[in-house]
Design an enzyme around this catalytic site. Structure first.
Site, short mmCIF file in Angstrom:
data_model
loop_
_atom_site.label_atom_id
_atom_site.label_comp_id
_atom_site.label_asym_id
_atom_site.label_seq_id
_atom_site.Cartn_x
_atom_site.Cartn_y
_atom_site.Cartn_z
CD GLN A 137 -2.76 1.38 0.19
OE1 GLN A 137 -3.57 0.48 -0.03
NE2 GLN A 137 -2.71 2.49 -0.55
CB CYS A 266 -5.15 2.48 2.19
SG CYS A 266 -5.86 1.83 3.71
NE ARG A 294 -2.12 -2.07 -2.82
CZ ARG A 294 -2.93 -2.77 -2.02
NH1 ARG A 294 -3.94 -2.18 -1.40
NH2 ARG A 294 -2.72 -4.06 -1.82
#
Length: 307
Positions: A137, A266, A294
């Site tokens: 992440q 995130c 990602r």
């Protein structure tokens, strides 16, 4: 053998190579269909096992798509499918899987599961998340920041909320990439002291500020994450809400950061809890670029592992 287990255990030069490769690969794909294969196929004819003890949307889809775009194939497995660490030891599972596949990505609870998998596997192992860290992440987050704001070295990152696994990997990244990090959250949820001490030894500022407004002054990046775990009881949820409410990111708080500061989360987000809709959907938010990245960051990680 190159595993990608954590940011602080990966050489800074390799981390920079991964970020630069991710950006170059992303730019080369502009205008191509999403399903198109990359010109370079580092995973051609390779099989990648994707193991999920914890549920996932972004991690599962981004790794699956990434492997396919790099010419490989995936085998998606849940902890229940494998009886991981129950019917068979993790060490034996690692040995067996290594006979079948060319790479393992694991998203698990205990860090010890990841480390034992890497110790006994004879193929690269990637940390897709543990309760302690979430390095993939943060690689995506750094890629996103540099796309919008230039090099992250010397910048100020402010984390608002719970000092969780994502915050821990941000602290690791501060030491490796050379940016300052301020944690704004309640004392009960501070990040691990050892992580902060290790980053400080590398010459960056790692600070704790209990006042969110003071913390974000001069920030180039403001980050938060959900306050709740899917396993929290109702009483635990209420306690955490009470502790964390002063650290909610709203438009007023963002206005106290630098004018060109960006906001990240995130995902998934609990809109109206850790962050307001006005920030999530506002001009400083880069959350959907962050989610897309990602894919690109993890492709670069996988390419590095097999290079």
């Amino acid at each position: 053998m190159k595993h990608f287990l954590d940011i602080h255990t990966t050489d800074p030069a390799a981390l920079r190579q991964i970020i630069d490769t991710a950006r170059a690969t992303k730019e080369a794909r502009v205008g191509l269909p999403k399903a198109a294969l990359d010109a370079d196929l580092p995973l051609k004819d390779k099989m990648v096992a994707l193991i999920f003890e914890k549920p996932s949307t972004r991690t599962r889809v981004s790794f699956d798509v990434g492997v396919r775009q790099m010419g490989g194939q995936t085998m998606v497995l849940s902890g229940a499918d494998m009886q991981l660490g129950h019917g068979e030891s993790i060490a034996d599972t690692a040995r067996v899987l290594s006979r079948y596949v060319d790479m393992i990505m694991i998203r698990t609870f205990d860090e010890s599961t990841l480390l034992e998998m890497a110790e006994y596997a004879t193929v690269p192992v990637i940390n897709g998340l543990t309760n302690r860290t979430h390095p993939c992440q943060i690689m995506a987050d750094i890629l996103t920041f540099e796309e919008h704001c230039g090099p992250i070295k010397g910048k100020k990152v402010v984390w608002c909320g719970d000092g969780n696994n994502v915050a821990a990997s941000f602290i690791h990244a501060a030491g490796q990439f050379g940016f300052d990090f301020t944690f704004a959250g309640p004392e009960q949820l501070d990040p691990e002291k050892g992580f902060m001490a290790d980053a400080r030894k590398k010459g960056v500022k790692i600070e704790i500020e209990r006042n969110a407004e003071k913390a974000v002054h001069g920030a180039d990046l403001v980050v938060t994450d959900t306050w709740l775990s899917m396993h929290d009881s109702q009483s635990a949820r209420e306690r955490r809400h009470a502790m964390l409410r002063p650290f909610r990111v709203d438009r007023k708080l963002m206005s106290m950061a630098n004018p060109d500061a960006v906001f990240m989360h995130c995902l998934p987000a609990h809109r109206g809890e850790e962050v307001t809709n006005a920030v999530m959907d506002g001009p400083q938010s880069v959350i959907f670029d962050e989610a897309e990245n990602r894919l690109h960051a993890q492709k670069a990680v996988m390419g590095w592992c097999v290079s």
